[in-house]
Each structure stands twice: as C-alpha cells, then as structure tokens.
Design a protein around this motif. Structure first.
Motif, PDB file in Angstrom:
ATOM      1  N   ARG A 120      32.066  26.742  48.630  1.00 15.29           N
ATOM      2  CA  ARG A 120      32.388  27.512  47.427  1.00 15.29           C
ATOM      3  C   ARG A 120      33.084  28.826  47.784  1.00 15.29           C
ATOM      4  N   THR A 121      32.549  29.547  48.775  1.00 14.66           N
ATOM      5  CA  THR A 121      33.168  30.814  49.192  1.00 14.66           C
ATOM      6  C   THR A 121      34.584  30.564  49.707  1.00 14.66           C
ATOM      7  N   ARG A 122      34.752  29.528  50.512  1.00 16.02           N
ATOM      8  CA  ARG A 122      36.070  29.190  51.059  1.00 16.02           C
ATOM      9  C   ARG A 122      37.060  28.868  49.939  1.00 16.02           C
ATOM     10  N   GLU A 123      36.641  28.046  48.977  1.00 19.50           N
ATOM     11  CA  GLU A 123      37.534  27.657  47.881  1.00 19.50           C
ATOM     12  C   GLU A 123      37.951  28.872  47.050  1.00 19.50           C
ATOM     13  N   ILE A 124      37.004  29.728  46.742  1.00 21.17           N
ATOM     14  CA  ILE A 124      37.318  30.930  45.951  1.00 21.17           C
ATOM     15  C   ILE A 124      38.228  31.858  46.742  1.00 21.17           C
ATOM     16  N   PHE A 125      37.908  32.076  47.995  1.00 24.48           N
ATOM     17  CA  PHE A 125      38.720  32.945  48.851  1.00 24.48           C
ATOM     18  C   PHE A 125      40.162  32.437  48.927  1.00 24.48           C
ATOM     19  N   LEU A 126      40.339  31.154  49.184  1.00 19.18           N
ATOM     20  CA  LEU A 126      41.690  30.595  49.300  1.00 19.18           C
ATOM     21  C   LEU A 126      42.433  30.636  47.966  1.00 19.18           C
ATOM     22  N   ALA A 127      41.722  30.391  46.885  1.00 21.65           N
ATOM     23  CA  ALA A 127      42.364  30.426  45.565  1.00 21.65           C
ATOM     24  C   ALA A 127      42.892  31.820  45.256  1.00 21.65           C
ATOM     25  N   VAL A 128      42.113  32.839  45.582  1.00 24.64           N
ATOM     26  CA  VAL A 128      42.529  34.217  45.300  1.00 24.64           C
ATOM     27  C   VAL A 128      43.588  34.677  46.298  1.00 24.64           C
ATOM     28  N   GLN A 129      43.343  34.425  47.592  1.00 28.87           N
ATOM     29  CA  GLN A 129      44.230  34.952  48.622  1.00 28.87           C
ATOM     30  C   GLN A 129      45.540  34.168  48.770  1.00 28.87           C
ATOM     31  N   LEU A 130      45.477  32.854  48.704  1.00 26.22           N
ATOM     32  CA  LEU A 130      46.686  32.053  48.927  1.00 26.22           C
ATOM     33  C   LEU A 130      47.404  31.670  47.640  1.00 26.22           C
ATOM     34  N   GLU A 131      46.630  31.341  46.607  1.00 27.80           N
ATOM     35  CA  GLU A 131      47.245  30.946  45.348  1.00 27.80           C
ATOM     36  C   GLU A 131      47.535  32.133  44.449  1.00 27.80           C
ATOM     37  N   GLY A 132      46.935  33.273  44.767  1.00 29.44           N
ATOM     38  CA  GLY A 132      47.168  34.476  43.970  1.00 29.44           C
ATOM     39  C   GLY A 132      46.427  34.505  42.643  1.00 29.44           C
ATOM     40  N   LEU A 133      45.363  33.712  42.528  1.00 30.77           N
ATOM     41  CA  LEU A 133      44.597  33.736  41.281  1.00 30.77           C
ATOM     42  C   LEU A 133      43.925  35.094  41.105  1.00 30.77           C
ATOM     43  N   SER A 134      43.854  35.537  39.880  1.00 29.77           N
ATOM     44  CA  SER A 134      43.094  36.756  39.579  1.00 29.77           C
ATOM     45  C   SER A 134      41.615  36.404  39.653  1.00 29.77           C
ATOM     46  N   TYR A 135      40.777  37.420  39.697  1.00 32.38           N
ATOM     47  CA  TYR A 135      39.337  37.179  39.714  1.00 32.38           C
ATOM     48  C   TYR A 135      38.908  36.429  38.465  1.00 32.38           C
ATOM     49  N   VAL A 136      39.494  36.780  37.337  1.00 35.34           N
ATOM     50  CA  VAL A 136      39.153  36.124  36.068  1.00 35.34           C
ATOM     51  C   VAL A 136      39.558  34.654  36.116  1.00 35.34           C
ATOM     52  N   ALA A 139      37.262  32.784  38.390  1.00 30.75           N
ATOM     53  CA  ALA A 139      35.968  32.591  37.733  1.00 30.75           C
ATOM     54  C   ALA A 139      36.039  31.423  36.750  1.00 30.75           C
ATOM     55  N   GLU A 140      37.130  31.346  35.986  1.00 31.84           N
ATOM     56  CA  GLU A 140      37.295  30.242  35.028  1.00 31.84           C
ATOM     57  C   GLU A 140      37.423  28.906  35.760  1.00 31.84           C
ATOM     58  N   ARG A 141      38.236  28.878  36.818  1.00 27.93           N
ATOM     59  CA  ARG A 141      38.444  27.628  37.551  1.00 27.93           C
ATOM     60  C   ARG A 141      37.133  27.097  38.124  1.00 27.93           C
ATOM     61  N   PHE A 142      36.323  27.982  38.688  1.00 26.19           N
ATOM     62  CA  PHE A 142      35.116  27.544  39.384  1.00 26.19           C
ATOM     63  C   PHE A 142      33.861  27.600  38.521  1.00 26.19           C
ATOM     64  N   GLY A 143      34.019  28.034  37.272  1.00 26.93           N
ATOM     65  CA  GLY A 143      32.885  28.055  36.354  1.00 26.93           C
ATOM     66  C   GLY A 143      31.802  29.034  36.766  1.00 26.93           C
ATOM     67  N   VAL A 144      32.234  30.194  37.263  1.00 25.29           N
ATOM     68  CA  VAL A 144      31.290  31.236  37.668  1.00 25.29           C
ATOM     69  C   VAL A 144      31.716  32.551  37.037  1.00 25.29           C
ATOM     70  N   SER A 145      30.890  33.568  37.192  1.00 28.99           N
ATOM     71  CA  SER A 145      31.235  34.878  36.647  1.00 28.99           C
ATOM     72  C   SER A 145      32.211  35.608  37.575  1.00 28.99           C
ATOM     73  N   HIS A 152      31.642  36.408  46.444  1.00 25.86           N
ATOM     74  CA  HIS A 152      32.177  35.443  47.417  1.00 25.86           C
ATOM     75  C   HIS A 152      33.310  36.074  48.226  1.00 25.86           C
ATOM     76  N   LEU A 153      34.163  36.840  47.564  1.00 28.28           N
ATOM     77  CA  LEU A 153      35.264  37.488  48.274  1.00 28.28           C
ATOM     78  C   LEU A 153      34.768  38.552  49.242  1.00 28.28           C
ATOM     79  N   ILE A 154      33.750  39.274  48.858  1.00 27.13           N
ATOM     80  CA  ILE A 154      33.161  40.266  49.772  1.00 27.13           C
ATOM     81  C   ILE A 154      32.619  39.564  51.011  1.00 27.13           C
ATOM     82  N   ARG A 155      31.923  38.461  50.808  1.00 24.96           N
ATOM     83  CA  ARG A 155      31.383  37.687  51.930  1.00 24.96           C
ATOM     84  C   ARG A 155      32.507  37.211  52.845  1.00 24.96           C
ATOM     85  N   ALA A 156      33.567  36.664  52.258  1.00 26.96           N
ATOM     86  CA  ALA A 156      34.689  36.152  53.051  1.00 26.96           C
ATOM     87  C   ALA A 156      35.421  37.282  53.774  1.00 26.96           C
TER      88      ALA A 156
END
Length: 166
Positions: A120-136, A139-145, A152-156
């Motif tokens: 989960r952390t890896r998927e979120i990190f890659l989505a934000v960092q490589l795909e350029g997704l915003s945090y919002v 959050a919508e894509r992964f069904g989380v807040s 997750h990004l802090i951890r990564a």
C-alpha cells in the motif's frame, strides 16, 4: 554466533557442490551461470553466522542459492529496463561503464527500498511521485483519507532519506 569452521565449509563444498550446480543449471539453463551462482552460494555460507550445525545441507544451500537467483533475476530485469529506457530516448546516450554500473546499483537500491515499503505504501508513493497524483486524488484512488496518504508518504520518504544517508 560464529562463522563455520573451514573444514565444515570444505566438506559441505565437496559433498554438495556438484548437486548445487545441477540444481542451479536446471533453473538457469546455463552451466556457466550455475557455476558462478554456486560459488556465490558458498561464499555466502563462508561469511554467514551460524548458531548450530547445518542439519539439512541441501535445503540450506538451495535456500541461499534461490535468494541469490532472485537477486540475479531482479538485477537483470532492472538492467534491461534501464537499457530499454535509454534506447527509447530520441538522442543517443553515451554512458561510461562506471556510470552505468552506478546507475544500475542505484536503481537496485531503490527497487529494494520500494520492496521494503509494503504494497500500500509503495503504491501510494509511486502514484504521487511518478504519476503526479495529488494527495486528494491518491486518497480517492486508494479509498483512504488524505491523512493516510500523507502518513504513507512520510513513511516512504523517511526510508528514502535513510537510503541517501547510507
């Protein structure tokens, strides 16, 4: 814990090297690579710490060899992806063997780091960092807040910083 006695390693090598090469040859389809990986396996045995005698030598050796084989396949996959990325560039790129090795080692370190993050952390990190997704959007894509995305990004990013400091 201590390293194995030299005579124990010698006996292990004498009794199981041929078997290990055959085991690896079946998986690799190549005698030279099987021999190299068998040598690497015994090097790992020599440098490993042992609390107790090795009760199942073939199981022990095959576990080490399997791990080295996985590393070899991952490395080859990363190297091929890097070479393909270079080939897709519109202008030719001339990279020295030293720089190429450094880049591949860095990519392997990043791959290892990403593998340690958890899916989960890896998927979120890659989505934000490589795909350029915003945090919002993440959050919508992964069904989380959004807070969860940030956590997750802090951890990564913390793991990335630890890698840089090494």
């Amino acid at each position: 814990m201590s390293a194995l006695d030299h005579s124990v390693v010698h006996r292990l090598y004498r009794d199981h090297n041929s078997w290990l090469k055959g085991w690896l040859r079946v998986r690799l389809g190549n005698t030279a690579d099987a021999s190299d990986l068998a040598q690497d396996t015994f090097l790992r045995v020599m440098t490993a710490r042992h609390d107790a005698p090795i009760r199942e030598p073939r199981g022990y050796l095959s576990t080490i060899a399997r791990s080295l084989l996985i590393d070899k396949v991952r490395r080859r996959t990363i190297e091929q992806a890097y070479l393909q990325a270079l080939a897709l560039r519109p202008e030719p790129v001339d990279v020295s063997p030293e720089v190429r090795l450094s880049i591949i080692e860095t990519l392997i370190s990043i791959d290892d780091l990403l593998d340690e993050l958890g899916s989960r952390t890896r998927e979120i990190f890659l989505a934000v960092q490589l795909e350029g997704l915003s945090y919002v959007a993440a959050a919508e894509r992964f069904g989380v807040s959004v807070t969860t995305v940030k956590n997750h990004l802090i951890r990564a990013m913390t793991r990335c910083l630890l890698l840089v400091e090494q």
